[in-house]
Motif scaffolding. Structure first.
Motif, mmCIF file in Angstrom:
data_model
loop_
_atom_site.group_PDB
_atom_site.id
_atom_site.type_symbol
_atom_site.label_atom_id
_atom_site.label_comp_id
_atom_site.label_asym_id
_atom_site.label_seq_id
_atom_site.Cartn_x
_atom_site.Cartn_y
_atom_site.Cartn_z
ATOM 1 N N GLU A 400 0.838 -1.208 0.000
ATOM 2 C CA GLU A 400 0.000 0.000 0.000
ATOM 3 C C GLU A 400 0.872 1.257 0.000
ATOM 4 O O GLU A 400 0.532 2.258 -0.625
ATOM 5 C CB GLU A 400 -0.914 -0.017 1.235
ATOM 6 N N LYS A 401 2.017 1.167 0.722
ATOM 7 C CA LYS A 401 2.893 2.351 0.787
ATOM 8 C C LYS A 401 3.406 2.728 -0.597
ATOM 9 O O LYS A 401 3.580 3.903 -0.911
ATOM 10 C CB LYS A 401 4.060 2.077 1.740
ATOM 11 N N ASP A 402 3.633 1.720 -1.454
ATOM 12 C CA ASP A 402 4.066 2.029 -2.828
ATOM 13 C C ASP A 402 2.940 2.709 -3.610
ATOM 14 O O ASP A 402 3.186 3.602 -4.406
ATOM 15 C CB ASP A 402 4.524 0.753 -3.540
ATOM 16 N N PHE A 403 1.710 2.265 -3.342
ATOM 17 C CA PHE A 403 0.577 2.918 -4.017
ATOM 18 C C PHE A 403 0.431 4.372 -3.586
ATOM 19 O O PHE A 403 0.014 5.212 -4.363
ATOM 20 C CB PHE A 403 -0.728 2.156 -3.724
ATOM 21 N N ARG A 404 0.769 4.639 -2.315
ATOM 22 C CA ARG A 404 0.640 6.017 -1.799
ATOM 23 C C ARG A 404 1.901 6.838 -2.106
ATOM 24 O O ARG A 404 1.936 8.037 -1.813
ATOM 25 C CB ARG A 404 0.415 5.998 -0.283
ATOM 26 N N TYR A 411 2.661 5.055 -11.191
ATOM 27 C CA TYR A 411 2.886 3.914 -12.106
ATOM 28 C C TYR A 411 1.972 2.743 -11.748
ATOM 29 O O TYR A 411 1.431 2.059 -12.614
ATOM 30 C CB TYR A 411 4.346 3.432 -12.027
ATOM 31 N N LEU A 412 1.831 2.517 -10.435
ATOM 32 C CA LEU A 412 0.966 1.405 -10.015
ATOM 33 C C LEU A 412 -0.483 1.700 -10.375
ATOM 34 O O LEU A 412 -1.219 0.827 -10.838
ATOM 35 C CB LEU A 412 1.118 1.153 -8.510
ATOM 36 N N GLU A 413 -0.880 2.946 -10.148
ATOM 37 C CA GLU A 413 -2.238 3.384 -10.501
ATOM 38 C C GLU A 413 -2.500 3.124 -11.992
ATOM 39 O O GLU A 413 -3.548 2.625 -12.390
ATOM 40 C CB GLU A 413 -2.328 4.885 -10.193
ATOM 41 N N LYS A 414 -1.502 3.412 -12.816
ATOM 42 C CA LYS A 414 -1.663 3.294 -14.276
ATOM 43 C C LYS A 414 -1.569 1.840 -14.750
ATOM 44 O O LYS A 414 -2.417 1.362 -15.500
ATOM 45 C CB LYS A 414 -0.546 4.130 -14.924
ATOM 46 N N TYR A 415 -0.558 1.128 -14.256
ATOM 47 C CA TYR A 415 -0.289 -0.195 -14.841
ATOM 48 C C TYR A 415 -1.047 -1.347 -14.175
ATOM 49 O O TYR A 415 -1.081 -2.440 -14.724
ATOM 50 C CB TYR A 415 1.213 -0.466 -14.828
ATOM 51 N N LEU A 416 -1.626 -1.082 -13.017
ATOM 52 C CA LEU A 416 -2.397 -2.159 -12.378
ATOM 53 C C LEU A 416 -3.902 -1.927 -12.509
ATOM 54 O O LEU A 416 -4.694 -2.548 -11.801
ATOM 55 C CB LEU A 416 -1.988 -2.310 -10.912
ATOM 56 N N LYS A 417 -4.263 -1.093 -13.424
ATOM 57 C CA LYS A 417 -5.693 -0.831 -13.645
ATOM 58 C C LYS A 417 -6.322 -1.976 -14.431
ATOM 59 O O LYS A 417 -5.670 -2.610 -15.268
ATOM 60 C CB LYS A 417 -5.849 0.474 -14.420
ATOM 61 N N GLY A 418 -7.562 -2.266 -14.137
ATOM 62 C CA GLY A 418 -8.314 -3.240 -14.928
ATOM 63 C C GLY A 418 -9.226 -2.490 -15.874
ATOM 64 O O GLY A 418 -8.762 -1.653 -16.650
#
Ligand code: SF4
Ligand code: FE
Length: 485
Positions: A400-404, A411-418
């Motif tokens: 979660e800390k990487d997401f925040r 990058y996580l927001e963009k590449y882990l989107k469904g």
């Protein structure tokens, strides 16, 4: 106060046992009740109190006590009908759905009911006075809405040896001293579900015993505040995530479960709290009663947790854009079918219940053992299907800390989107929930607890032939085939 709220329950724990002796990570805990690894387990138990006040659920969550004449929480109820047994299974499914974990309070009702019967039977045979003692203890539980966790499983040492044959006599809990006013006991009970969340422990024997084991044939209740009771807190997979803050990585931020290794280091028990003493003939009966009675309950709680897992898999399929794929729909249907099979077994065992000579109701033991054996086999299959649908991110997600993180969060927001319309965080939360259910301690490790809780599969395989009257089936076959002897 017959029906406590969740808040009053937590308060009562602190009042009755202000300074429990609990060790975690090699240190005595200063304030165990507020520890982030403990709190979620307490929340799950507290919900069993709060729901009793909810008009929507009070029908399942409460019952009328024949001991007090008052409305009581169903977890404190001595079953008076088949309907009581059925409602219990339904209540367990509801709570499994609402907590997605083990809510830990069930041995109060299941253990209470088997001790109600067993003490009656011992009195009938030996002229003892255990039943009235146990009844007055249980009435106090009802009047104060308290929890008494059953402590059955000894640590057992060398499994090929009887209690009295062990190199260390303490590997099964036993009486070490008899006093004028009571007994002193020593030993340890393992896998104590929710022990720190209980007001009392109720100890009973875990296996068949012979005359040489009579000091081990003992049952009693003791307040958790008793001097000499020591909890060593069990570790669960990913448990320290609860100490990291945040609400994503645990998968189930609000609820969890708890197990401790409970040490009885010369604990004194007054006679009025003793419900079996040296009547070794009843050790096997008591452990068999608890196992078979409790196994019916798994058709409720594990179905409820399965419901959450099925929902999570179906939702993740939507988030991934594959919900309409034929193989996904077929897998979800299979998961539902498997879960309802467990529920069917639990309900059937309850519906086939019967009145005991003690006056309370017991479920059908054959169906209960089949229920639990199916739980051991089937939850694994449901879990595999959930993992199949979910995909590998269940085990490779960043924290979660990487997401925040201001640097890499984008990058996580963009590449882990469904699918486009679903926030990435929602997708991540469902991956974490599935991870928690499959591998975490949050569901009592859904799969592991389903295998070993209420006795391992071999215990059910021992009971099933005993309960199933095979000779009757043989005579049926002979009759149909025209064999005359
Ligand atoms: Fe209750 Fe199920 Fe937990 Fe057993 S495993 S204590 S029946 S919730
Ligand atoms: Fe259990």
């Amino acid at each position: 106060m017959a029906l406590k709220t969740g808040k009053e329950y937590v308060q009562s724990l602190r009042e009755m046992n202000p300074h429990p002796t609990v060790y975690l990570f090699g240190e005595k805990m200063e304030n165990p009740y507020d520890h982030p690894m403990v709190k979620p387990s307490q929340n799950a138990v507290a919900l069993t109190y709060d729901l009793a006040h909810d008009p929507l659920h009070e029908d399942l969550m409460t019952a009328h006590s024949h001991l007090t004449g008052q409305k009581v929480n169903r977890f404190c109820h001595i079953y008076q009908s088949r309907d009581d047994l059925v409602r219990k299974v339904k209540m367990f499914r509801l709570l499994g759905q609402m907590t997605a974990t083990c809510f830990q309070r069930c041995t109060t009702s299941d253990g209470g009911n088997i001790m109600y019967l067993a003490t009656y039977e011992v009195d009938q045979k030996f002229g003892t006075k255990y039943h009235e003692r146990f009844k007055s203890f249980f009435k106090r539980l009802q009047e104060n809405d308290l929890i008494a966790g059953i402590a059955m499983t000894d640590v057992k040492g060398d499994r090929s040896l009887k209690p009295s044959e062990q190199a260390d006599p303490d590997l099964y809990l036993h009486v070490v001293e008899e006093k004028k006013d009571g007994i002193v006991v020593r030993g340890a009970k393992a896998h104590q579900t929710g022990a720190l969340n209980c007001h009392y422990t109720v100890v009973m024997p875990t296996r068949a015993m012979g005359p040489e084991d009579k000091d081990y044939a003992v049952a009693f209740s003791a307040p958790m505040s008793s001097p000499g009771l020591i909890h060593i807190y069990g570790r669960q997979f990913s448990d320290t995530r609860k100490m990291e803050g945040g609400s994503v990585d645990t998968g189930n931020p609000l609820y969890g479960m708890q197990e401790t290794l409970l040490i009885f280091d010369n604990v004194f028990v007054p006679w009025e709290n003793v419900y079996l003493y040296k009547e070794h003939e009843f050790a096997e009966r008591i452990s068999g009663l608890l196992g078979s009675h409790h196994r019916c309950s798994y058709g409720g709680c594990k179905t409820g947790v399965s419901d959450v897992l099925i929902g999570a898999a179906a939702l993740l399929a939507q988030y991934n854009g594959v919900a309409k794929a034929a193989h996904v729909r077929s897998k979800i249907t299979e998961m539902i079918t498997l879960a309802e099979t467990l529920y069917g077994c639990g309900l059937a065992s309850a519906y086939e219940g019967y009145a005991t000579p003690a006056g309370n109701y017991m479920n059908n033991f054959l169906l209960a053992n089949v229920c639990k054996l199916n739980v051991a086999r089937i939850t694994n299959q449901i879990g595999q299907l959930a993992l199949d649908i979910a995909g590998g991110l269940v085990t490779t997600l960043p924290s979660e800390k990487d997401f925040r993180s201001p640097e890499v969060g984008k990058y996580l927001e963009k590449y882990l989107k469904g699918v486009k319309d679903v926030p990435t965080e929602n997708r991540i939360r469902i991956f974490r929930l599935i991870e928690n259910l499959m591998f975490g301690g949050g569901a009592g490790g859904y799969v592991v607890e389903s295998i070993h809780g209420a006795g391992s599969p071999e215990a059910q395989k021992t009971m099933i032939p005993r309960e199933s009257n095979l000779s009757h089936k043989i005579s049926l076959a002979k009759c149909i085939a025209g064999i005359k002897e």
